[in-house]
Design a protein around this motif. Structure first.
Motif, PDB file in Angstrom:
ATOM      1  N   VAL A 155       0.839  -1.199   0.000  1.00 45.64           N
ATOM      2  CA  VAL A 155       0.000   0.000   0.000  1.00 45.64           C
ATOM      3  C   VAL A 155       0.874   1.248   0.000  1.00 45.64           C
ATOM      4  O   VAL A 155       0.630   2.199  -0.756  1.00 45.64           O
ATOM      5  N   GLU A 156       1.888   1.256   0.825  1.00 48.17           N
ATOM      6  CA  GLU A 156       2.775   2.421   0.907  1.00 48.17           C
ATOM      7  C   GLU A 156       3.526   2.655  -0.396  1.00 48.17           C
ATOM      8  O   GLU A 156       3.828   3.802  -0.758  1.00 48.17           O
ATOM      9  N   ASP A 157       3.812   1.577  -1.126  1.00 46.74           N
ATOM     10  CA  ASP A 157       4.501   1.694  -2.416  1.00 46.74           C
ATOM     11  C   ASP A 157       3.558   2.114  -3.546  1.00 46.74           C
ATOM     12  O   ASP A 157       4.005   2.334  -4.679  1.00 46.74           O
ATOM     13  N   GLY A 158       2.254   2.188  -3.269  1.00 50.45           N
ATOM     14  CA  GLY A 158       1.281   2.578  -4.288  1.00 50.45           C
ATOM     15  C   GLY A 158       0.886   1.453  -5.220  1.00 50.45           C
ATOM     16  O   GLY A 158       0.207   1.687  -6.226  1.00 50.45           O
ATOM     17  N   LYS A 159       1.274   0.204  -4.904  1.00 55.84           N
ATOM     18  CA  LYS A 159       0.924  -0.928  -5.756  1.00 55.84           C
ATOM     19  C   LYS A 159      -0.468  -1.474  -5.453  1.00 55.84           C
ATOM     20  O   LYS A 159      -1.062  -2.170  -6.282  1.00 55.84           O
ATOM     21  N   VAL A 160      -0.987  -1.178  -4.263  1.00 56.42           N
ATOM     22  CA  VAL A 160      -2.284  -1.667  -3.813  1.00 56.42           C
ATOM     23  C   VAL A 160      -2.984  -0.537  -3.067  1.00 56.42           C
ATOM     24  O   VAL A 160      -2.338   0.218  -2.336  1.00 56.42           O
ATOM     25  N   HIS A 161      -4.303  -0.435  -3.250  1.00 57.10           N
ATOM     26  CA  HIS A 161      -5.064   0.578  -2.529  1.00 57.10           C
ATOM     27  C   HIS A 161      -5.721   0.035  -1.263  1.00 57.10           C
ATOM     28  O   HIS A 161      -5.680   0.674  -0.216  1.00 57.10           O
ATOM     29  N   TYR A 162      -6.372  -1.145  -1.370  1.00 63.05           N
ATOM     30  CA  TYR A 162      -7.089  -1.718  -0.232  1.00 63.05           C
ATOM     31  C   TYR A 162      -6.762  -3.200  -0.121  1.00 63.05           C
ATOM     32  O   TYR A 162      -6.442  -3.865  -1.118  1.00 63.05           O
ATOM     33  N   LEU A 163      -6.893  -3.724   1.101  1.00 62.40           N
ATOM     34  CA  LEU A 163      -6.573  -5.120   1.373  1.00 62.40           C
ATOM     35  C   LEU A 163      -7.837  -5.900   1.686  1.00 62.40           C
ATOM     36  O   LEU A 163      -8.741  -5.404   2.366  1.00 62.40           O
ATOM     37  N   GLY A 164      -7.892  -7.141   1.203  1.00 63.07           N
ATOM     38  CA  GLY A 164      -9.047  -7.986   1.457  1.00 63.07           C
ATOM     39  C   GLY A 164      -8.646  -9.407   1.773  1.00 63.07           C
ATOM     40  O   GLY A 164      -7.527  -9.843   1.494  1.00 63.07           O
ATOM     41  N   ALA A 165      -9.588 -10.149   2.359  1.00 64.91           N
ATOM     42  CA  ALA A 165      -9.376 -11.557   2.678  1.00 64.91           C
ATOM     43  C   ALA A 165     -10.523 -12.374   2.098  1.00 64.91           C
ATOM     44  O   ALA A 165     -11.680 -12.175   2.469  1.00 64.91           O
ATOM     45  N   SER A 166     -10.201 -13.254   1.155  1.00 57.20           N
ATOM     46  CA  SER A 166     -11.178 -14.186   0.618  1.00 57.20           C
ATOM     47  C   SER A 166     -11.089 -15.431   1.491  1.00 57.20           C
ATOM     48  O   SER A 166     -10.135 -16.206   1.382  1.00 57.20           O
ATOM     49  N   THR A 167     -12.073 -15.609   2.363  1.00 58.52           N
ATOM     50  CA  THR A 167     -11.920 -16.629   3.389  1.00 58.52           C
ATOM     51  C   THR A 167     -13.272 -17.155   3.826  1.00 58.52           C
ATOM     52  O   THR A 167     -14.306 -16.543   3.564  1.00 58.52           O
ATOM     53  N   LEU A 168     -13.268 -18.281   4.497  1.00 52.79           N
ATOM     54  CA  LEU A 168     -14.490 -18.890   4.999  1.00 52.79           C
ATOM     55  C   LEU A 168     -14.696 -18.539   6.463  1.00 52.79           C
ATOM     56  O   LEU A 168     -13.809 -18.012   7.127  1.00 52.79           O
ATOM     57  N   ARG A 169     -15.872 -18.872   6.977  1.00 53.09           N
ATOM     58  CA  ARG A 169     -16.259 -18.450   8.310  1.00 53.09           C
ATOM     59  C   ARG A 169     -15.259 -18.815   9.404  1.00 53.09           C
ATOM     60  O   ARG A 169     -14.975 -17.988  10.292  1.00 53.09           O
ATOM     61  N   PRO A 170     -14.682 -20.026   9.429  1.00 55.00           N
ATOM     62  CA  PRO A 170     -13.787 -20.366  10.547  1.00 55.00           C
ATOM     63  C   PRO A 170     -12.564 -19.461  10.679  1.00 55.00           C
ATOM     64  O   PRO A 170     -11.944 -19.416  11.748  1.00 55.00           O
ATOM     65  N   ASP A 171     -12.196 -18.755   9.611  1.00 52.06           N
ATOM     66  CA  ASP A 171     -10.997 -17.912   9.657  1.00 52.06           C
ATOM     67  C   ASP A 171     -11.294 -16.459  10.017  1.00 52.06           C
ATOM     68  O   ASP A 171     -10.381 -15.629  10.024  1.00 52.06           O
ATOM     69  N   ALA A 172     -12.538 -16.128  10.322  1.00 50.45           N
ATOM     70  CA  ALA A 172     -12.880 -14.735  10.619  1.00 50.45           C
ATOM     71  C   ALA A 172     -12.097 -14.222  11.818  1.00 50.45           C
ATOM     72  O   ALA A 172     -11.671 -13.062  11.847  1.00 50.45           O
TER      73      ALA A 172
END
Length: 336
Positions: A155-172
């Motif tokens: 994010v600081e390098d400007g390569k990504v704007h926002y972060l996400g997690a594609s995950t199932l319920r047990p990993d919340a």
């Protein structure tokens, strides 16, 4: 729901961020995907036709991953974007699954792999940044601090704007732990979750959605049509005993071709008749009406299928219809 007419998709707030997302996002996991017979489900020509149809309907959010089509999905999206105004589109990609045989460091979210993979993603997309970068699954082998510091660097390098997690319920709880660490150490937190969620698969109801709401996280479900079950192409008799059964995996059959799910489908068909829409459209509209859901991810094999799915954004279900659909399948959270 859309307030811009019957054809143009509207925008919704992307969790507690300042970003706006199309109310239906376009998923490209079938781009470049080979069938068991070695044929492409969606080749380059059709992929670009689908992207055109999505954009023509006002869609501006394209979801992909670096493994889709072995990278071809990102290449085709990048080529398509090259003739358009990049800033008008939100592009999300994902990293996790192993890409080099025999190289354990090419899997997961270790710092070496993440930094290598983001450069490949940007190169294939022909862009300087992705708007959202998801971890495709949670990596228990990489310490949370290493993961969050590495992602923050992107994010600081400007390569990504926002972060996400594609995950199932047990990993919340792992996402919750990571976001708490990010707050404590001044790092970038996850802003969006991408779980499986539809009328049949209801496992995220309860604690998962409550967590997302409390954290202000966007929730963008994948498999909104339960891998095709909610489209209406299976009936109770043929779905359980006919030729269609032989064409599906045993696990798929056990998950979807059940009497309980067909009972739910009966209610879905009834509501579809009331509003003059297809079962698939009503299933998508139900998701759009669910508290805590930001924008479902829709896909399609053909332009006609995509246009049908996108029309779901214009369907206004009554509170009674939403409740009937919600309660049509019993479960620990069916009344939410």
């Amino acid at each position: 729901m859309s307030d811009s007419g019957d054809t143009d998709l509207g925008f919704v707030r992307f969790g507690d961020t300042g970003l706006q997302s199309s109310e239906l996002q376009f998923g490209t996991w079938r781009f470049g995907k080979e069938t068991e017979a070695g044929n492409l489900e969606i080749g380059e020509k059709r992929a670009k036709e689908l992207l055109d149809a999505y954009a023509d309907a006002g869609g501006r959010y394209v979801d992909t991953a670096d493994i889709y089509g072995g990278g071809d999905s990102e290449v085709w999206i990048g080529d398509w974007l090259s003739d358009r105004d990049r800033e008008r589109y939100t592009v999300a990609s994902k990293i996790f699954w192993q890409t080099r045989e025999g190289d354990p460091n090419s899997r997961g979210t270790n710092r070496k792999n993440v930094r290598d993979r983001i450069d490949g993603i940007l190169d294939r997309l022909g862009t300087d940044y992705v708007d959202v970068l998801y971890i495709h699954r949670w990596d228990d082998q990489t310490p949370t601090r290493e993961l969050m510091r590495t992602l923050t660097g992107l994010v600081e390098d400007g390569k990504v704007h926002y972060l996400g997690a594609s995950t199932l319920r047990p990993d919340a709880w792992k996402v919750a732990q990571a976001n708490q660490l990010a707050r404590d150490e001044g790092l970038e937190p996850f802003s969006v979750l991408q779980p499986r969620y539809n009328l049949v698969d209801r496992e995220i109801e309860g604690d998962y959605l409550e967590f997302a709401r409390s954290e202000g996280l966007a929730v963008c479900p994948w498999s909104p049509l339960a891998q095709g079950f909610l489209t209406g192409k299976y009936d109770r008799e043929d779905g359980l005993t006919g030729e269609s059964r032989a064409s599906e995996s045993t696990r798929w059959e056990q998950n979807y071709l059940t009497d309980e799910n067909f009972d739910l489908h009966d209610e879905l068909d009834a509501v579809a008749g009331e509003v003059g829409a297809s079962p698939a459209q009503v299933a998508l509209a139900w998701l759009c009406h669910r508290d805590g859901v930001t924008a479902p991810i829709v896909g399609a094999r053909t332009v006609d299928q995509l246009e049908e799915n996108l029309a779901a954004a214009a369907i206004d279900l009554s509170e009674d219809q939403v409740q009937r659909l919600t309660e049509a399948k019993e479960g620990p959270y069916a009344g939410l």
